[in-house]
Design a protein around this motif. Structure first.
Motif, short mmCIF file in Angstrom:
data_model
loop_
_atom_site.label_atom_id
_atom_site.label_comp_id
_atom_site.label_asym_id
_atom_site.label_seq_id
_atom_site.Cartn_x
_atom_site.Cartn_y
_atom_site.Cartn_z
N ILE A 113 6.06 -2.98 4.50
CA ILE A 113 5.03 -2.01 4.17
C ILE A 113 3.79 -2.34 5.00
N ASP A 114 3.31 -1.37 5.77
CA ASP A 114 2.14 -1.58 6.62
C ASP A 114 1.09 -0.53 6.26
N LEU A 115 -0.07 -0.99 5.83
CA LEU A 115 -1.12 -0.09 5.37
C LEU A 115 -2.26 0.07 6.37
N ARG A 116 -2.09 -0.42 7.58
CA ARG A 116 -3.21 -0.39 8.53
C ARG A 116 -3.58 1.00 9.00
N GLN A 117 -2.67 1.96 8.93
CA GLN A 117 -3.00 3.33 9.28
C GLN A 117 -2.82 4.27 8.09
N ALA A 118 -2.70 3.70 6.91
CA ALA A 118 -2.41 4.50 5.72
C ALA A 118 -3.67 5.08 5.09
N ARG A 119 -3.45 6.12 4.27
CA ARG A 119 -4.46 6.62 3.36
C ARG A 119 -4.06 6.18 1.95
N PHE A 120 -4.96 6.41 0.99
CA PHE A 120 -4.74 5.94 -0.36
C PHE A 120 -4.97 7.07 -1.34
N ALA A 121 -3.96 7.37 -2.17
CA ALA A 121 -4.07 8.50 -3.09
C ALA A 121 -5.22 8.31 -4.05
N ASP A 122 -5.46 7.08 -4.49
CA ASP A 122 -6.55 6.75 -5.39
C ASP A 122 -7.36 5.60 -4.82
N ARG A 123 -8.53 5.42 -5.38
CA ARG A 123 -9.37 4.30 -4.94
C ARG A 123 -8.69 2.97 -5.25
N GLN A 124 -7.94 2.91 -6.36
CA GLN A 124 -7.19 1.72 -6.71
C GLN A 124 -5.71 2.05 -6.77
N CYS A 125 -4.92 1.34 -5.99
CA CYS A 125 -3.47 1.53 -5.98
C CYS A 125 -2.79 0.19 -6.26
N THR A 126 -1.56 0.27 -6.74
CA THR A 126 -0.81 -0.95 -7.07
C THR A 126 0.55 -0.92 -6.39
#
Length: 204
Positions: A113-126
């Motif tokens: 899982i690579d989040l460097r170019q990701a967006r986030f559905a919520d301010r806090q994700c798990t």
């Protein structure tokens, strides 16, 4: 007027100051912060500090800022809630939207899982990561907050900070990573953000 993250953080700071001065209790702080972070309008923030000494400027809307990270990264249609590698591999990287809850499972296989170019559905994700006789690697950029609380049992569950950067601001997205490494490993790498690369999406 709609409240921004900066508006909410300024009011939260007023509350923290009030706690340090003994004007409110810890329970009152928690209750009021819940109201602050749920507020949609600037007017909803003012009653939270109505009984506390503060300058009116702290409760006014923040000046409009140039659009940019981290605010633009929050929102979008959530991507897959799972990534499973059973005697195979699963990859989630590139331009995708991390859902509020994502579960990654690896059994005799691996997941990336690579989040460097990701967006986030919520301010806090798990992210719940479970590796059994397998491995999961999670890469997070240094401009988000990450909280790793997983357990390694005859395996490992570790955070390796390879960025050398200070903590991200409180307005940045926060990703909580929990789970289990059993005869396997979960490694979370914190690396410099890389958002100039062309997007790519792979899935399994």
């Amino acid at each position: 007027m709609r409240a921004s993250d900066a508006d909410r953080e300024r009011v939260a700071q007023v509350l923290h100051n009030a706690l340090s001065e003994g004007r409110i209790t810890v329970n009152e702080l928690e209750e009021r912060l819940t109201t602050v972070y749920a507020a949609k309008l600037v007017g909803e923030l003012k009653p939270v500090t109505a009984d506390l000494p503060t300058s009116s400027a702290a409760l006014e809307a923040a000046p409009t800022r140039a659009l940019g990270f981290p605010d633009q990264r929050i929102g979008g249609h959530p991507g897959s809630p799972v990534s499973i590698g059973v005697m195979s591999g699963a990859v989630r990287k590139g331009s995708w939207v991390l859902p509020p809850q994502h579960t990654s499972f690896a059994f005799w296989g691996g997941a990336e899982i690579d989040l460097r170019q990701a967006r986030f559905a919520d301010r806090q994700c798990t992210i719940t990561a479970v590796a059994i006789m397998g491995g999961i690697t999670i890469t997070v950029p240094d401009d988000i907050n990450v909280d790793v609380t997983g357990i390694g049992f005859m395996g490992g569950f570790v955070l390796e900070d390879k960025s050398g950067a200070p903590p991200a601001p409180p307005t940045a997205p926060t990703v909580k990573i929990n789970g289990l490494g059993f005869w396997g490993g979960v490694v979370v790498y914190r690396k410099p953000a890389q958002r100039s690369e062309p997007p790519q999406i792979e899935g399994a």
